[in-house]
Design an enzyme around this catalytic site. Sequence first.
Site: not given
Length: 313
Positions: A75, A94, A147, A161
């Site tokens: 999160l 991030t 964002y 992945y």
Amino acid sequence: MTTRKKILITGGAGFLGSHLCTRLIDEGNEVLCVDNFYTGTRDNILHLLDNPHFEVERHDVTFPLYVEVDEIYNLACPASPIHYQNNPVQTTKTSVHGAINMLGLAKRTGAKIFQASTSEVYGDPEVHPQTEDYRGSVSTTGPRACYDEGKRCAETLFFDYLRQHDMRIRVARIFNTYGPRMLPDDGRVVSNFIVQALQGDPLTIYGDGMQTRSFCYVDDLIEGFVRLMNAPDDVTGPMNLGNPGEFTIRQLAEKILEMTGSKSELVENPLPIDDPTQRCPNISLAKEQIDWQPTVALEEGLEKTISYFKEVI
Ligand code: NAD
Ligand code: UDP
Ligand code: UDP
């Protein structure tokens, strides 16, 4: 011997993360909360600090993290436009480096991993309500791109992945969520309006207030997170999680004035660049695959949120 799961929550000291920590501790798990306290606070998790099954680590997810866990909820990322635009390069890092590190951790440990993605992947949507197969209309260069594109790239990494390393992934696209433990100066619309109404300040409507959002109460959302994480492994998402009740920002302001009995006036401020004009989730997939839909109506959730802000400000 214990059957407690070891669960890592990045961004665990934030608004949603702190509710998730509480829920997973209450269910009898070991919870490791990792946060750099950029928008999160120790106050959000104060009630958990004495619990021997709860641990906090100050850490920035853009750096590698070596711990042993069974599940990861990723999160970490500021969610309010004023905060994520304050240091946009860090926001992209991030989302992207954070996702790579947490996926690397999940790959090494075999942990199941959940990504907090967002309705912002749809940008300013031409399809309404938004379904998961809609690919979005996003600016790559505007002030929201750090964002939106960061979260889009994180989704890409999760699915790469999955394909490359056969991992257990879950991707939730979260629509606007509100509730207790939002910061009074968080900058998002529900907290802004409630704090302004309670303090007798003008409610700052951006633009003409005819843009729409769909507001989900936090408890409903957290229930969706846990159901998605616990679903069979072929349920990967991306899955919309949000409340399909759609309101204009002006309607929200009027409702909050009525519920607080405030005499504050409504003022129009400039509309931020690239502010989406409409947003509403189609939640058929969540209903079908995890038997989830919100149960808290806007008025009921606002009641609880207003009570919270009356205590903290
Ligand atoms: P928040 O800002 O309250 O919480 C984010 C948390 O992440 C904070 O505790 C912050 O300190 C931490 N953080 C930020 N950067 C970090 C880093 N580099 N390393 C470690 N920790 C870091 O926001 P929130 O509303 O709780 O959102 C949580 C997640 O859900 C975010 O990923 C957000 O994008 C996503 N989301 C939220 C909403 C919503 O309406 N609340 C909607 C869509 C998506
Ligand atoms: N990583 C981590 N914790 C771990 C394992 C990996 O933080 O327990 C990070 C590590 O920094 C690496 C990233 O995750 O750069 C991606 O790992 P992966 O194994 O997928 O890739 P590689 O190490 O081959 O770059
Ligand atoms: N907004 C507003 N006044 C405020 C804060 C936000 O009118 O004080 C508007 C904003 O322009 C957007 C909507 O409310 O149209 C939701 O904004 P928020 O920042 O909560 O989340 P977003 O959905 O834009 O990420």
